[in-house]
Design a protein around this motif. Structure first.
Motif, short mmCIF file in Angstrom:
data_model
loop_
_atom_site.label_atom_id
_atom_site.label_comp_id
_atom_site.label_asym_id
_atom_site.label_seq_id
_atom_site.Cartn_x
_atom_site.Cartn_y
_atom_site.Cartn_z
N ALA A 60 3.05 63.18 24.83
CA ALA A 60 2.27 64.38 24.48
C ALA A 60 2.47 64.82 23.04
CB ALA A 60 2.65 65.51 25.42
N LYS A 61 3.69 64.64 22.49
CA LYS A 61 4.01 65.21 21.18
C LYS A 61 4.21 64.21 20.06
CE LYS A 61 6.31 69.46 22.75
NZ LYS A 61 7.55 70.29 22.60
N TYR A 62 4.62 62.98 20.41
CA TYR A 62 5.07 62.09 19.34
C TYR A 62 4.43 60.70 19.35
CZ TYR A 62 8.77 65.62 19.33
OH TYR A 62 9.47 66.81 19.30
N ALA A 63 3.36 60.52 20.12
CA ALA A 63 2.74 59.20 20.20
C ALA A 63 2.18 58.74 18.86
CB ALA A 63 1.64 59.20 21.26
N ASP A 64 1.87 59.68 17.97
CA ASP A 64 1.36 59.31 16.65
C ASP A 64 2.48 58.94 15.69
OD1 ASP A 64 2.41 61.88 16.58
OD2 ASP A 64 1.05 62.55 14.99
N LYS A 65 3.72 59.20 16.11
CA LYS A 65 4.87 59.00 15.23
C LYS A 65 5.70 57.78 15.62
CE LYS A 65 8.79 61.56 13.26
NZ LYS A 65 9.52 62.86 13.26
N VAL A 66 5.79 57.49 16.91
CA VAL A 66 6.60 56.38 17.39
C VAL A 66 5.83 55.56 18.42
CG1 VAL A 66 8.78 57.58 17.00
CG2 VAL A 66 7.66 57.77 19.23
N GLU A 67 6.21 54.28 18.51
CA GLU A 67 5.71 53.45 19.60
C GLU A 67 6.64 53.67 20.79
OE1 GLU A 67 5.44 48.86 21.12
OE2 GLU A 67 5.79 49.23 18.98
N ILE A 68 6.08 53.94 21.95
CA ILE A 68 6.87 54.31 23.12
C ILE A 68 6.88 53.17 24.14
CG2 ILE A 68 7.18 56.03 24.94
CD1 ILE A 68 5.15 57.77 23.22
N ARG A 69 8.06 52.68 24.45
CA ARG A 69 8.21 51.69 25.51
C ARG A 69 9.12 52.27 26.60
NH1 ARG A 69 9.41 46.08 22.14
NH2 ARG A 69 7.72 46.33 20.61
N THR A 70 8.81 51.95 27.83
CA THR A 70 9.62 52.43 28.95
C THR A 70 10.11 51.23 29.74
OG1 THR A 70 7.72 52.64 30.43
CG2 THR A 70 8.28 54.54 29.10
N GLY A 71 11.41 51.21 30.04
CA GLY A 71 11.99 50.12 30.80
C GLY A 71 12.17 50.50 32.25
N VAL A 72 11.54 49.72 33.14
CA VAL A 72 11.63 49.97 34.58
C VAL A 72 11.90 48.66 35.30
CG1 VAL A 72 10.05 51.93 34.42
CG2 VAL A 72 9.15 49.67 34.97
N ARG A 73 12.51 48.75 36.48
CA ARG A 73 12.82 47.53 37.23
C ARG A 73 11.55 46.87 37.77
NH1 ARG A 73 17.55 49.38 41.25
NH2 ARG A 73 16.27 51.26 41.23
N ASN A 74 10.57 47.69 38.19
CA ASN A 74 9.34 47.15 38.77
C ASN A 74 8.13 47.81 38.13
OD1 ASN A 74 7.24 46.15 40.28
ND2 ASN A 74 8.15 46.63 42.27
N PRO A 75 7.55 47.20 37.09
CA PRO A 75 6.40 47.80 36.41
C PRO A 75 5.22 48.09 37.33
CG PRO A 75 7.30 46.02 35.09
CD PRO A 75 8.00 45.95 36.43
N LYS A 76 5.09 47.35 38.44
CA LYS A 76 3.98 47.58 39.35
C LYS A 76 4.05 48.96 40.01
CE LYS A 76 3.18 42.70 40.46
NZ LYS A 76 3.13 41.68 41.54
N LYS A 77 5.26 49.54 40.05
CA LYS A 77 5.44 50.84 40.68
C LYS A 77 5.49 51.97 39.67
CE LYS A 77 7.85 49.02 44.75
NZ LYS A 77 9.07 49.11 45.59
N ALA A 78 5.16 51.67 38.42
CA ALA A 78 5.24 52.68 37.36
C ALA A 78 3.86 53.20 36.99
CB ALA A 78 5.94 52.11 36.14
N GLY A 79 3.05 53.48 38.01
CA GLY A 79 1.67 53.90 37.76
C GLY A 79 1.55 55.15 36.92
N GLU A 80 2.43 56.13 37.17
CA GLU A 80 2.34 57.38 36.42
C GLU A 80 2.64 57.15 34.94
OE1 GLU A 80 3.90 62.03 36.61
OE2 GLU A 80 4.90 60.48 37.79
N LEU A 81 3.62 56.31 34.66
CA LEU A 81 3.95 56.01 33.27
C LEU A 81 2.82 55.27 32.58
CD1 LEU A 81 7.68 54.87 33.62
CD2 LEU A 81 6.84 57.06 32.80
N LYS A 82 2.20 54.36 33.30
CA LYS A 82 1.11 53.58 32.71
C LYS A 82 -0.07 54.45 32.32
CE LYS A 82 2.15 49.37 35.34
NZ LYS A 82 1.63 48.41 36.34
N SER A 83 -0.21 55.60 32.97
CA SER A 83 -1.35 56.47 32.69
C SER A 83 -1.16 57.32 31.44
CB SER A 83 -1.61 57.39 33.89
OG SER A 83 -0.57 58.35 34.03
N LEU A 84 0.04 57.32 30.88
CA LEU A 84 0.34 58.18 29.73
C LEU A 84 -0.12 57.52 28.43
CD1 LEU A 84 3.94 59.31 30.70
CD2 LEU A 84 1.82 60.61 30.97
N ALA A 85 -0.71 58.31 27.57
CA ALA A 85 -1.21 57.80 26.30
C ALA A 85 -0.08 57.26 25.43
CB ALA A 85 -1.96 58.91 25.55
N GLY A 86 -0.29 56.07 24.87
CA GLY A 86 0.65 55.52 23.92
C GLY A 86 1.91 54.92 24.52
#
Length: 329
Positions: A60-86
């Motif tokens: 919400a605040k810093y997507a224009d400033k940094v590239e955001i990566r999230t580490g999860v054990r099962n990406p298929k279950k990270a639907g909410e994270l995948k919906s976030l911009a950037g």
């Protein structure tokens, strides 16, 4: 009796708990040329409450400033994270031998310490892999009582802090207390009987933190980590008693909410009955007893670190209760 804590990395819970990209990368994937134009921030342990709140704020605040990566054990279950911009979701597991490859090209890594008994070892292994991968900054979740070696959580996280500082990589330690959000444990009894049950003296103060405030502070540090290098912060939102909490719910809901003190033995049985591991229940009881003893670390009034990091006022108990009251009606 209903007593339940939610905790993402600690008392934090470690239950560590609940709460959370447009593209899923393999562990060996290389950043694109466009991605390389911004520093890469990586959050590992991103599907728990603290990790999720942090990623949401970063988006919400810093997507224009940094590239955001999230580490999860099962990406298929990270639907909410995948919906976030950037936000990019990456397969990554705390302590994995593959992290050295996964973390190549990352500037700042946020280790959201897990709520398992060997969490210190897992987080230390993750930090060590980060150093080998060339990560420049580490941000690590710890606990308010990390200097109290007479407690389970204190010993665990003191070890983590010590090892992270010894790596020779710039770091920021975020020490967290109980979560205000743990009050969701009282939802059913507040709704059904207008009551809260807990072993702590309702007149003894504690200084918890709202999970959203943790995410706000952590995201601010990650977006400008050089400013916060080699610092340890205490992140709290408000200071109140459990009696204050019962009164706040009563006022917000327009009814009497009573606080009922139970024995420590009954509280322990309740936690064990809900599936909490015994080591964690012992750790939680230790913290409750520190509250009862009036431990100054547990009842600190200093919200200065949060304000310093974010430039904002943290969320008060009454504000949080007003935000969530519909769930308790």
């Amino acid at each position: 009796m209903s007593v339940r804590l939610r905790n993402d990395a600690i008392y934090p819970t470690g239950d560590e708990a609940t709460l959370t990209a447009s593209l899923v990368l393999s562990a060996a994937a290389e950043p694109t040329q466009s991605a390389m134009s911004k520093p890469v921030v990586f959050v590992i342990g991103a599907t728990g409450s603290v990790g999720s709140a942090t990623v949401k704020t970063l988006s919400a605040k810093y997507a224009d400033k940094v590239e955001i990566r999230t580490g999860v054990r099962n990406p298929k279950k990270a639907g909410e994270l995948k919906s976030l911009a950037g936000v990019t979701v990456v397969k990554a597991e705390m302590g994995s031998t593959e992290l050295e490859t996964t973390l190549r090209g990352v500037n700042t890594l946020f280790i959201v310490t897990p709520g398992v008994e060997n969490r210190a070892e897992l987080a230390i292994a993750t930090a060590t892999s980060a150093k080998k991968a060339g990560v420049k900054y580490l941000v690590v979740v710890s606990v308010l009582t990390a200097d109290n070696l007479d407690t389970i959580f204190g010993r665990q996280l003191h070890k983590l802090e010590t090892e992270v500082k010894a790596l020779g990589v710039a770091y920021t330690i975020l020490r967290l207390p109980f979560f205000v959000d743990n009050a969701w444990a009282f939802k059913d009894t507040i709704k059904g009987a207008g009551a809260m049950y807990n072993p702590v003296d309702p007149t003894k103060p504690l200084s918890p933190v709202v999970v959203a405030d943790v995410g706000n502070a952590a995201a601010a540090v990650l977006a400008d980590s050089a400013t916060h290098a080699n610092k340890t912060y205490i992140i709290i939102s408000d200071r109140h008693t459990y009696g204050d909490m019962a009164a706040a719910f009563g006022e917000a809901l327009g009814k009497t909410v009573t606080y009922n003190r139970v024995t420590y033995d009954d509280a322990k049985k309740a936690f064990m009955g809900m599936g909490f591991p015994e080591w964690q229940v012992h750790g939680i009881m230790e913290l409750f007893k520190l509250m009862d003893a009036g431990d100054p670390v547990i009842s600190t009034t200093d919200v200065g670190d949060y304000q310093k990091i974010t430039g904002e006022t943290p969320t008060s108990l009454k504000t949080w209760v007003a935000q969530v009251k519909a769930g308790f009606e």
